[in-house]
Scaffold this active site. Sequence first.
Site, mmCIF file in Angstrom:
data_model
loop_
_atom_site.group_PDB
_atom_site.id
_atom_site.type_symbol
_atom_site.label_atom_id
_atom_site.label_comp_id
_atom_site.label_asym_id
_atom_site.label_seq_id
_atom_site.Cartn_x
_atom_site.Cartn_y
_atom_site.Cartn_z
ATOM 1 N N ASN A 124 9.226 29.725 21.611
ATOM 2 C CA ASN A 124 10.263 30.749 21.751
ATOM 3 C C ASN A 124 10.723 30.917 23.199
ATOM 4 O O ASN A 124 11.922 30.978 23.473
ATOM 5 C CB ASN A 124 9.763 32.093 21.200
ATOM 6 C CG ASN A 124 9.511 32.026 19.701
ATOM 7 O OD1 ASN A 124 9.826 31.021 19.067
ATOM 8 N ND2 ASN A 124 8.934 33.081 19.144
ATOM 9 N N HIS A 170 60.464 36.093 26.840
ATOM 10 C CA HIS A 170 60.845 35.889 25.429
ATOM 11 C C HIS A 170 61.349 34.470 25.181
ATOM 12 O O HIS A 170 62.143 34.246 24.266
ATOM 13 C CB HIS A 170 61.921 36.885 24.981
ATOM 14 C CG HIS A 170 61.657 38.297 25.417
ATOM 15 N ND1 HIS A 170 60.907 39.175 24.677
ATOM 16 C CD2 HIS A 170 62.020 38.970 26.544
ATOM 17 C CE1 HIS A 170 60.826 40.335 25.303
ATOM 18 N NE2 HIS A 170 61.484 40.236 26.449
ATOM 19 N N SER A 291 55.009 6.770 17.454
ATOM 20 C CA SER A 291 55.005 7.055 16.027
ATOM 21 C C SER A 291 54.929 5.741 15.267
ATOM 22 O O SER A 291 55.461 4.726 15.717
ATOM 23 C CB SER A 291 56.286 7.809 15.661
ATOM 24 O OG SER A 291 56.572 7.635 14.287
ATOM 25 N N LYS A 297 59.983 7.418 19.402
ATOM 26 C CA LYS A 297 59.106 8.545 19.721
ATOM 27 C C LYS A 297 58.153 8.286 20.874
ATOM 28 O O LYS A 297 57.606 7.204 21.018
ATOM 29 C CB LYS A 297 58.259 8.878 18.486
ATOM 30 C CG LYS A 297 59.029 9.611 17.431
ATOM 31 C CD LYS A 297 59.139 11.065 17.777
ATOM 32 C CE LYS A 297 59.492 11.839 16.519
ATOM 33 N NZ LYS A 297 59.148 13.213 16.626
ATOM 34 N N GLU A 304 49.080 18.543 22.582
ATOM 35 C CA GLU A 304 48.938 19.172 21.263
ATOM 36 C C GLU A 304 47.471 19.266 20.845
ATOM 37 O O GLU A 304 47.025 20.274 20.278
ATOM 38 C CB GLU A 304 49.735 18.375 20.226
ATOM 39 C CG GLU A 304 51.239 18.511 20.426
ATOM 40 C CD GLU A 304 52.035 17.508 19.600
ATOM 41 O OE1 GLU A 304 51.482 16.885 18.682
ATOM 42 O OE2 GLU A 304 53.233 17.335 19.897
ATOM 43 N N LYS A 339 23.027 26.688 18.920
ATOM 44 C CA LYS A 339 23.199 25.411 19.639
ATOM 45 C C LYS A 339 24.392 24.555 19.236
ATOM 46 O O LYS A 339 25.229 24.227 20.083
ATOM 47 C CB LYS A 339 21.916 24.585 19.512
ATOM 48 C CG LYS A 339 20.777 25.227 20.265
ATOM 49 C CD LYS A 339 19.480 24.520 20.077
ATOM 50 C CE LYS A 339 18.361 25.438 20.517
ATOM 51 N NZ LYS A 339 18.267 26.672 19.689
HETATM 52 N N1 ARG Z 1 14.318 25.006 17.208
HETATM 53 C C1 ARG Z 1 14.044 26.341 17.535
HETATM 54 C C2 ARG Z 1 15.305 27.006 18.060
HETATM 55 O O1 ARG Z 1 16.206 26.330 18.363
HETATM 56 C C3 ARG Z 1 12.965 26.385 18.585
HETATM 57 C C4 ARG Z 1 12.117 27.623 18.541
HETATM 58 C C5 ARG Z 1 11.255 27.598 17.354
HETATM 59 N N2 ARG Z 1 10.417 28.745 17.304
HETATM 60 C C6 ARG Z 1 9.844 29.136 16.180
HETATM 61 N N3 ARG Z 1 9.124 30.184 16.234
HETATM 62 N N4 ARG Z 1 10.026 28.541 15.062
HETATM 63 O O2 ARG Z 1 15.421 28.193 18.142
#
Ligand code: ARG
Length: 471
Positions: A124, A170, A291, A297, A304, A339
């Site tokens: 953690n 505008h 195109s 084009k 874009e 993530k």
């Molecule tokens: N893969 C987990 C995350 O991205 C890592 C931490 C995992 N901790 C746990 N107590 N399962 O958060």
Amino acid sequence: MTHKSENKKKRGKDMAQLWGGRFTKETDKLVYNFNASITFDRKFYRQDIRGSIAHVTMLAKQGILTEDEKKQIIDGLKGILQDVENGTLEITDEYEDIHSFVEANLIERIGAAGKKLHTGRSRNDQVALDMKLYTRDEILEIQDLLKNLLKVLLKIMEENTDTYMPGFTHLQKAQPITLAHHFGAYFEMFKRDLSRMEDIVKRMNFCPLGSGALAGTTYPLDREYTAQLLDFTGATLNSMDSVSDRDYVIEFLSASSTIMMHLSRFCEEIIIWNSNEYQFVEMDDAYSTGSSIMPQKKNPDIAELVRGKTGRVYGALMSILTTMKGIPLAYNKDMQEDKELTFDAMDTVKGCLALFTGMVSTMKFNKERMASSAMNGFTNATDAADYLVNHGVPFRDAHGIVGRLVLYCIDHNKSLLDMTLEEYKEISEVFEEDIYDAISLETCVEKRMTIGAPSQAAMKQVIAEYKKFLR
Ligand code: ARG
């Protein structure tokens, strides 16, 4: 035999998972895959190893590990890093996450000492650290890209303090400005983006390592020392918050969304300027596409796409805000969802900044076209009214008189500069020969001299400030 096949052969519950002890059954395969994060957290193997080296260095300083154990572990970690970088060690999804991958490989390489790496640490606080280190590194890259963009904008500004063009409100022609002035507006936006990124680092730059699972550890860790080794300002002050704080991800994605919003607005303008009707700019061939059916084009696809990709960065921000809103203290697995979309947003912002910078630096400006567009569309109407005010006409009356001039011009397909003095005098006796000078494009721009306005004099002052800023 490569490490990869060795790993496969040895793969058992102990190798792939860090927590098999209290379990009597194998994890269901679907559950395993659903839970695993290796497919994306492999991205921060460098940060994970860097954090482990700092952790072990601190453990040895505190006498929790011997100097010999420290050396073995650090050598092993450096070996893993090297092999991953040179491609001899592949990060496969045999492992639950990047932390398991590194630890399992370390134990495989150095044996008993490797099993001490995780002393006084939890995944953690480890993942909290890795994500912070990764975000901090990405912010540095984004800052560099922003600085490159600012340099390109500044160069264009310096070259175009007398390139006249219409300014719009505008999307209707309003008053004449210069290209330097228009680009200066974006310089300000990206300058703020840069300082937002700096602010985030200031606030986030405290080290969570040593917070353990949630309540710290019983080992005599020196958290300040670990923080120092990892270039943090200091250690975090609450272990519960440390393992469950993702505010900096939210701030990062918010600042990134703002960058994308700025890029997107700029792209929108460039797409309009590049259109057949405007022809203010021409994209370089290297930054345009054709195109498959229409041979004539030359499309502004890059602009874009940047405009379009803004949505995915906003999406990442909404996602993490929503993920975090119901999470009780401290760590919960929901947070693993911080993530994938963040990584995608990071890659998107970096890619867009780089491509946009290339596109703008190779773009050609059609100065004549811009100037003639500024001449038409009554962008000097305000200045005609100011002329009357300078000759004693109250502004509201002047506004009405110029309104009638404009109507007359529209009816006769003329611009204000095309009208004869007789025509002027028919609408107001106040007009004299000097009206033409008073409403020329040059006068309209150059008389706007207060700081922040488009005249050359004001622009040059601002450009000097920007040069100082970039130095
Ligand atoms: N893969 C987990 C995350 O991205 C890592 C931490 C995992 N901790 C746990 N107590 N399962 O958060």
